[in-house]
Design a protein around this motif. Structure first.
Motif, PDB file in Angstrom:
ATOM      1  N   SER A  33      77.775  95.463 119.621  1.00 25.61           N
ATOM      2  CA  SER A  33      78.329  95.658 118.286  1.00 25.61           C
ATOM      3  C   SER A  33      79.386  96.762 118.303  1.00 25.61           C
ATOM      4  N   ARG A  34      79.059  97.876 118.942  1.00 29.13           N
ATOM      5  CA  ARG A  34      80.039  98.977 119.037  1.00 29.13           C
ATOM      6  C   ARG A  34      81.279  98.537 119.824  1.00 29.13           C
ATOM      7  N   ALA A  35      81.065  97.825 120.924  1.00 27.24           N
ATOM      8  CA  ALA A  35      82.198  97.423 121.777  1.00 27.24           C
ATOM      9  C   ALA A  35      83.120  96.425 121.079  1.00 27.24           C
ATOM     10  N   GLY A  40      83.123  95.698 117.677  1.00 25.23           N
ATOM     11  CA  GLY A  40      83.444  95.992 116.283  1.00 25.23           C
ATOM     12  C   GLY A  40      82.789  95.022 115.316  1.00 25.23           C
ATOM     13  N   LEU A  41      81.929  94.151 115.810  1.00 26.14           N
ATOM     14  CA  LEU A  41      81.226  93.187 114.959  1.00 26.14           C
ATOM     15  C   LEU A  41      79.800  93.668 114.718  1.00 26.14           C
ATOM     16  N   ASN A  42      79.278  93.388 113.532  1.00 19.79           N
ATOM     17  CA  ASN A  42      77.878  93.727 113.315  1.00 19.79           C
ATOM     18  C   ASN A  42      76.997  92.675 113.994  1.00 19.79           C
ATOM     19  N   ARG A  43      75.717  92.977 114.076  1.00 28.43           N
ATOM     20  CA  ARG A  43      74.789  92.103 114.807  1.00 28.43           C
ATOM     21  C   ARG A  43      74.777  90.682 114.245  1.00 28.43           C
ATOM     22  N   SER A  44      74.796  90.565 112.923  1.00 29.54           N
ATOM     23  CA  SER A  44      74.743  89.212 112.345  1.00 29.54           C
ATOM     24  C   SER A  44      76.022  88.435 112.652  1.00 29.54           C
ATOM     25  N   SER A  45      77.152  89.123 112.716  1.00 27.60           N
ATOM     26  CA  SER A  45      78.408  88.446 113.081  1.00 27.60           C
ATOM     27  C   SER A  45      78.394  88.012 114.538  1.00 27.60           C
ATOM     28  N   ILE A  46      77.800  88.840 115.387  1.00 30.69           N
ATOM     29  CA  ILE A  46      77.685  88.453 116.802  1.00 30.69           C
ATOM     30  C   ILE A  46      76.853  87.178 116.908  1.00 30.69           C
ATOM     31  N   TYR A  47      75.702  87.179 116.259  1.00 32.05           N
ATOM     32  CA  TYR A  47      74.829  85.994 116.321  1.00 32.05           C
ATOM     33  C   TYR A  47      75.501  84.766 115.734  1.00 32.05           C
ATOM     34  N   SER A  48      76.138  84.913 114.575  1.00 24.06           N
ATOM     35  CA  SER A  48      76.707  83.735 113.927  1.00 24.06           C
ATOM     36  C   SER A  48      77.968  83.228 114.620  1.00 24.06           C
ATOM     37  N   SER A  49      78.729  84.123 115.235  1.00 25.98           N
ATOM     38  CA  SER A  49      79.998  83.724 115.854  1.00 25.98           C
ATOM     39  C   SER A  49      79.902  83.498 117.357  1.00 25.98           C
ATOM     40  N   LEU A  50      78.993  84.238 118.017  1.00 26.32           N
ATOM     41  CA  LEU A  50      78.971  84.224 119.479  1.00 26.32           C
ATOM     42  C   LEU A  50      77.626  83.808 120.061  1.00 26.32           C
TER      43      LEU A  50
END
Length: 195
Positions: free
Chosen positions: A34-36, A38-48
């Motif tokens: 998330s820090r690396a 710039g996405l929050n955890r939910s954005s990481i899960y939903s997008s990646l």
């Protein structure tokens, strides 16, 4: 769409790849990603996807980026196999010298971390890692080595290439790394002249 955060996928994947490369799979948390990125955890899960899915995307990205460079380096193997192998090593030496990326090799460190990976991710790591030897073997055969010699040198060059990444991470100087490459390239030149 209003309210939906937009981001550049290439930038995000590069940032995640660098994070995995720098810290390794096991020591990279979702908070680190998330820090690396710039996405929050939910954005990481939903997008990646989950951590495994993101790691696989990063491995594929790394394998494609450097695999394409290795292929370009080896493209002249039929005309000059020694120059092709030297150019192959130059890809790795260039990556080691690049201050924009971590030391070492994401693929090599991922193979070493296989026990901490899920079986499907570990299998993909081994598959990607295993691409180097056949790539080299094909180039060396095109350069005039017999099947047996091409296989032997492919295994040797791949092993030396991985050791460069490890030695670079351990602090070996560029001169030391080039000397290692020189020994391998000279041995190849002698094998070609005697075949």
């Amino acid at each position: 769409m209003a309210g939906k955060k937009q981001f550049d996928m290439d930038t995000v994947l590069d940032a995640a790849m660098i994070q995995f490369w720098r810290s390794g799979y096991a020591d990279t948390s979702l908070d680190d990603l998330s820090r690396a990125t710039g996405l929050n955890r939910s954005s990481i899960y939903s997008s990646l996807g989950d951590k495994d899915a993101l790691f696989l995307r990063c491995l594929d990205r790394y394998a494609t980026r450097y695999g394409d460079q290795f292929d370009a380096a080896l493209s002249c193997a039929a005309e000059d196999p020694v120059a092709a192998v030297r150019a192959f090593f130059d890809v790795t030496l260039g990556r080691i010298a690049d201050p924009a990326v971590p030391d070492g090799c994401l693929m090599a460190q991922s193979v070493m971390a296989s026990p901490a990976l899920s079986p499907s991710v570990a299998e993909r790591v081994r598959e990607l890692f295993g691409r180097q030897r056949p790539r080299l073997r094909t180039a060396l055969k095109a350069g005039g080595l017999s099947d047996e010699n091409a296989e032997d040198f492919a295994v040797h060059v791949a092993a030396v290439n991985q050791s460069l990444a490890v030695m670079g991470r351990a602090g070996s100087s560029p001169e030391q790394l080039r000397a290692i490459v020189g020994v391998t390239v000279d041995a190849l030149a002698r094998a070609l002249s005697s075949s």
